[in-house]
Design a protein around this motif. Structure first.
Motif, PDB file in Angstrom:
ATOM      1  N   SER A   1     -27.732  22.988  21.197  1.00 17.05           N
ATOM      2  CA  SER A   1     -28.225  21.589  21.501  1.00 17.05           C
ATOM      3  C   SER A   1     -28.205  21.463  23.109  1.00 17.05           C
ATOM      4  O   SER A   1     -29.038  21.137  23.710  1.00 17.05           O
ATOM      5  CB  SER A   1     -27.372  20.620  21.014  1.00 17.05           C
ATOM      6  N   SER A   2     -27.372  22.179  23.654  1.00 19.26           N
ATOM      7  CA  SER A   2     -27.246  22.037  25.019  1.00 19.26           C
ATOM      8  C   SER A   2     -28.425  22.969  25.612  1.00 19.26           C
ATOM      9  O   SER A   2     -28.996  22.647  26.593  1.00 19.26           O
ATOM     10  CB  SER A   2     -26.052  22.952  25.642  1.00 19.26           C
TER      11      SER A   2
ATOM     12  N   ASP B   1     -31.317  23.200  24.191  1.00 20.90           N
ATOM     13  CA  ASP B   1     -32.590  22.319  24.211  1.00 20.90           C
ATOM     14  C   ASP B   1     -32.606  21.353  25.278  1.00 20.90           C
ATOM     15  O   ASP B   1     -33.606  21.027  25.735  1.00 20.90           O
ATOM     16  CB  ASP B   1     -32.479  21.652  22.682  1.00 20.90           C
ATOM     17  N   HIS B   2     -31.398  20.827  25.680  1.00 21.50           N
ATOM     18  CA  HIS B   2     -31.178  19.659  26.843  1.00 21.50           C
ATOM     19  C   HIS B   2     -31.559  20.500  28.084  1.00 21.50           C
ATOM     20  O   HIS B   2     -32.496  19.767  28.732  1.00 21.50           O
ATOM     21  CB  HIS B   2     -29.989  19.197  26.756  1.00 21.50           C
TER      22      HIS B   2
ATOM     23  N   ALA C   1     -35.378  20.811  28.079  1.00 19.96           N
ATOM     24  CA  ALA C   1     -36.275  19.756  28.286  1.00 19.96           C
ATOM     25  C   ALA C   1     -36.205  19.266  29.727  1.00 19.96           C
ATOM     26  O   ALA C   1     -37.201  18.808  30.319  1.00 19.96           O
ATOM     27  CB  ALA C   1     -35.595  18.797  27.462  1.00 19.96           C
TER      28      ALA C   1
END
Length: 168
Positions: free
Chosen positions: A140-141, A143-144, A147
């Motif tokens: 998730s990190s 992906d962040h 982004a």
């Protein structure tokens, strides 16, 4: 190649004998700069080829976020005679870093990889955490981070466009 500010080291990791500063401080005489590498070349290229394939396969699975990370030992990559030399890899090893996991991201066509490192001797199961929550957190990190990186160029273009319009 990492974007500006794309390298971060925990302030708690200071047991490296000053080796990592060679990757961080460009004013040093023996600074080792990150450079673009082809897929399959060097640590990032190896992790990219390996993880990008599994990343695409995981995207087809029902819940890709819970997939395990593949922690690679750095020493076999450094010792591989078929690998082009990566001048940063020996610095990681001298600093006591022996494991790496790559997590690819793809945000609206902006692709990259976030590489996480761990000390030599750390067991990969320790890095995964109970029920693979750490893997979920690291994916998730990534992906962040992807982004945020993907936003940089469109944001720069918006600022230029607005300034052009404002000063007409």
């Amino acid at each position: 190649v990492r974007p500006d500010g794309g390298w971060w080291r925990s302030p708690y990791y200071d047991e490296d004998g000053g080796h990592l500063e060679r990757l961080e401080n460009d004013s040093l005489r023996d600074y080792v700069k990150a450079r673009p590498l082809a897929p399959g070349v060097g640590l990032a290229g190896n992790l990219w080829l390996e993880e990008d394939e599994s990343y695409n396969a995981h995207r087809l699975a029902a819940d890709p976020s819970l997939s395990e990370l593949h922690w690679r030992s750095l020493q076999p990559i450094a010792d591989d005679p078929d690998q082009a030399p990566d001048p940063r890899l020996p610095v990681f090893l001298k600093a006591g870093i022996g494991l790496a996991a790559g997590v690819p991201f793809n945000v609206r066509g902006f692709r990259g990889i976030v590489i996480y490192f761990a000390r030599s001797g750390t067991h990969p199961k320790t890095l995964m955490g109970e029920h693979s929550y750490n893997a979920l957190f690291l994916r998730s990190s990534a992906d962040h981070i992807g982004a945020v990186c993907a936003l940089a160029e469109p944001m720069r273009k918006v600022v230029v466009t607005k300034k052009t319009r404002l000063y007409k």
